[in-house]
Design an enzyme around this catalytic site. Structure first.
Site, PDB file in Angstrom:
ATOM      1  N   PRO A   9      29.585  36.842  41.344  1.00 38.50           N
ATOM      2  CA  PRO A   9      30.327  35.604  41.578  1.00 38.50           C
ATOM      3  C   PRO A   9      31.840  35.732  41.464  1.00 38.50           C
ATOM      4  CG  PRO A   9      29.108  35.530  39.509  1.00 38.50           C
ATOM      5  CD  PRO A   9      28.632  36.737  40.249  1.00 38.50           C
ATOM      6  N   ASN A  10      32.492  35.042  42.371  1.00 38.24           N
ATOM      7  CA  ASN A  10      33.951  34.884  42.441  1.00 38.24           C
ATOM      8  C   ASN A  10      34.690  36.126  42.922  1.00 38.24           C
ATOM      9  OD1 ASN A  10      34.099  32.123  41.531  1.00 38.24           O
ATOM     10  ND2 ASN A  10      33.474  32.892  39.531  1.00 38.24           N
ATOM     11  N   ARG A  17      43.936  35.306  43.903  1.00 40.62           N
ATOM     12  CA  ARG A  17      44.326  34.774  42.587  1.00 40.62           C
ATOM     13  C   ARG A  17      44.276  35.876  41.551  1.00 40.62           C
ATOM     14  NH1 ARG A  17      40.905  30.609  44.314  1.00 40.62           N
ATOM     15  NH2 ARG A  17      42.095  28.767  44.866  1.00 40.62           N
ATOM     16  N   TYR A  22      43.289  41.554  38.666  1.00 47.10           N
ATOM     17  CA  TYR A  22      42.386  42.141  39.648  1.00 47.10           C
ATOM     18  C   TYR A  22      43.080  42.826  40.833  1.00 47.10           C
ATOM     19  CZ  TYR A  22      39.039  39.269  37.079  1.00 47.10           C
ATOM     20  OH  TYR A  22      38.278  38.707  36.092  1.00 47.10           O
ATOM     21  N   ASN A  73      28.950  45.417  40.442  1.00 44.86           N
ATOM     22  CA  ASN A  73      29.897  44.620  39.661  1.00 44.86           C
ATOM     23  C   ASN A  73      29.299  43.214  39.648  1.00 44.86           C
ATOM     24  OD1 ASN A  73      31.890  43.141  38.481  1.00 44.86           O
ATOM     25  ND2 ASN A  73      33.564  43.928  39.766  1.00 44.86           N
ATOM     26  N   ALA A  76      30.729  37.712  36.272  1.00 45.87           N
ATOM     27  CA  ALA A  76      30.398  37.009  35.023  1.00 45.87           C
ATOM     28  C   ALA A  76      28.909  37.103  34.677  1.00 45.87           C
ATOM     29  CB  ALA A  76      30.829  35.549  35.133  1.00 45.87           C
ATOM     30  N   HIS A  79      27.556  39.264  31.771  1.00 45.55           N
ATOM     31  CA  HIS A  79      27.540  38.837  30.366  1.00 45.55           C
ATOM     32  C   HIS A  79      26.468  37.783  30.073  1.00 45.55           C
ATOM     33  CE1 HIS A  79      31.306  40.894  30.867  1.00 45.55           C
ATOM     34  NE2 HIS A  79      31.788  39.936  31.636  1.00 45.55           N
ATOM     35  N   ASP A  86      16.621  42.557  34.219  1.00 44.54           N
ATOM     36  CA  ASP A  86      15.212  42.896  34.487  1.00 44.54           C
ATOM     37  C   ASP A  86      15.048  43.537  35.874  1.00 44.54           C
ATOM     38  OD1 ASP A  86      14.431  41.921  32.019  1.00 44.54           O
ATOM     39  OD2 ASP A  86      13.724  39.982  32.778  1.00 44.54           O
ATOM     40  N   GLU A  97      27.311  50.644  36.777  1.00 42.75           N
ATOM     41  CA  GLU A  97      27.967  49.351  36.527  1.00 42.75           C
ATOM     42  C   GLU A  97      29.471  49.549  36.705  1.00 42.75           C
ATOM     43  OE1 GLU A  97      27.373  47.989  32.524  1.00 42.75           O
ATOM     44  OE2 GLU A  97      28.669  46.234  32.775  1.00 42.75           O
ATOM     45  N   HIS A  99      33.426  47.607  36.705  1.00 46.19           N
ATOM     46  CA  HIS A  99      34.320  46.467  36.498  1.00 46.19           C
ATOM     47  C   HIS A  99      35.738  46.868  36.860  1.00 46.19           C
ATOM     48  CE1 HIS A  99      31.161  44.211  34.643  1.00 46.19           C
ATOM     49  NE2 HIS A  99      30.869  45.288  33.947  1.00 46.19           N
ATOM     50  N   ARG A 106      39.331  42.086  26.796  1.00 46.80           N
ATOM     51  CA  ARG A 106      39.455  40.656  27.126  1.00 46.80           C
ATOM     52  C   ARG A 106      38.684  39.792  26.115  1.00 46.80           C
ATOM     53  NH1 ARG A 106      38.479  40.151  33.421  1.00 46.80           N
ATOM     54  NH2 ARG A 106      39.446  38.132  33.012  1.00 46.80           N
ATOM     55  N   ARG A 110      33.137  38.592  26.906  1.00 49.57           N
ATOM     56  CA  ARG A 110      32.984  39.643  27.933  1.00 49.57           C
ATOM     57  C   ARG A 110      32.601  40.984  27.313  1.00 49.57           C
ATOM     58  NH1 ARG A 110      35.384  37.168  32.541  1.00 49.57           N
ATOM     59  NH2 ARG A 110      37.025  35.732  31.899  1.00 49.57           N
TER      60      ARG A 110
HETATM   61  O1  CA2 Z   1      36.572  43.184  35.786  1.00 46.53           O
HETATM   62  C1  CA2 Z   1      35.608  42.864  36.498  1.00 46.53           C
HETATM   63  O2  CA2 Z   1      35.342  43.447  37.546  1.00 46.53           O
HETATM   64  C2  CA2 Z   1      34.727  41.672  36.108  1.00 46.53           C
HETATM   65  O3  CA2 Z   1      33.386  41.987  36.439  1.00 46.53           O
HETATM   66  C3  CA2 Z   1      35.229  40.489  36.938  1.00 46.53           C
HETATM   67  C4  CA2 Z   1      34.528  39.182  36.622  1.00 46.53           C
HETATM   68  C5  CA2 Z   1      34.556  38.905  35.123  1.00 46.53           C
HETATM   69  O4  CA2 Z   1      33.797  37.752  34.841  1.00 46.53           O
HETATM   70  C6  CA2 Z   1      34.011  40.081  34.334  1.00 46.53           C
HETATM   71  O5  CA2 Z   1      34.125  39.779  32.954  1.00 46.53           O
HETATM   72  C7  CA2 Z   1      34.792  41.343  34.628  1.00 46.53           C
HETATM   73  C8  CA2 Z   1      35.209  37.999  37.318  1.00 46.53           C
HETATM   74  C9  CA2 Z   1      35.386  38.165  38.781  1.00 46.53           C
HETATM   75  C10 CA2 Z   1      36.245  37.044  39.269  1.00 46.53           C
HETATM   76  O6  CA2 Z   1      37.130  37.560  40.216  1.00 46.53           O
HETATM   77  C11 CA2 Z   1      38.210  36.797  40.569  1.00 46.53           C
HETATM   78  C12 CA2 Z   1      39.110  37.390  41.421  1.00 46.53           C
HETATM   79  C13 CA2 Z   1      40.222  36.702  41.813  1.00 46.53           C
HETATM   80  C14 CA2 Z   1      40.437  35.417  41.351  1.00 46.53           C
HETATM   81  C15 CA2 Z   1      39.534  34.832  40.493  1.00 46.53           C
HETATM   82  C16 CA2 Z   1      38.410  35.515  40.101  1.00 46.53           C
END
Ligand code: CA2
Length: 146
Positions: A9-10, A17, A22, A73, A76, A79, A86, A97, A99, A106, A110
């Site tokens: 997700p996201n 953003r 990122y 990846n 969220a 976590h 599973d 895995e 990230h 963080r 997380r």
């Molecule tokens: O560091 C990573 O790759 C994460 O998997 C990214 C997840 C975060 O929840 C993990 O703790 C670590 C979040 C991805 C959200 O990506 C965005 C990218 C741009 C703007 C907003 C969110």
């Protein structure tokens, strides 16, 4: 050699953003690089993203006996998701895995990963280049694991 890269997700928002966390590449930029690096190494790289936990579970199940390695990846869901944990346990191919950030630097929520206990390796904190490095090293890792 078939490789499935799963993004949770996201991650479709990459490049729009939070560039301080990122980076500025979009998910499409990363996908193109992975596919090119894979092609140069004789690997077919399928690159996907979903915001839906069940879709990710379906993709992992479909990969059983079809795909040589999964790079995940889970965003969220890393976590929170026992369902993804599973599904990954049911997939016996090579698993990494990944990230972009280092979740251990963080928030404390997380610091727990439901994915880590199911995979061969964890890559975190290398920025979006982590994807490139994983694809580059996968042929060696797959050879070693046979
Ligand atoms: O560091 C990573 O790759 C994460 O998997 C990214 C997840 C975060 O929840 C993990 O703790 C670590 C979040 C991805 C959200 O990506 C965005 C990218 C741009 C703007 C907003 C969110």
């Amino acid at each position: 050699m078939k490789i499935l890269v799963i993004n949770g997700p996201n991650l479709n928002l990459l490049g729009t953003r939070e560039p301080e966390i990122y980076g500025s590449d979009t998910l499409e930029d990363i996908a193109k690089r992975c596919q090119q690096l894979g092609k140069q190494r004789g690997m077919d790289v399928e690159f996907r993203q979903s915001n839906h936990e069940g879709t990710i579970v379906d993709w992992i199940q479909e990969a059983i006996n079809e795909v040589d390695a999964i790079v995940i990846n889970a965003g969220a869901y890393t976590h929170t998701s026992v369902a993804i944990h599973d599904a990954l346990r049911a997939y016996s191919g090579y698993k990494i895995e990944l990230h972009i950030s280092n979740p251990h630097l963080r928030e404390s929520f997380r610091h727990i990963s439901y994915v880590s206990p199911t995979v061969h390796a964890v890559v975190a904190g290398l920025g979006v280049r982590g994807y490139d490095h994983v694809i580059e090293i996968l042929p060696d890792l797959l050879k070693q694991s046979q």
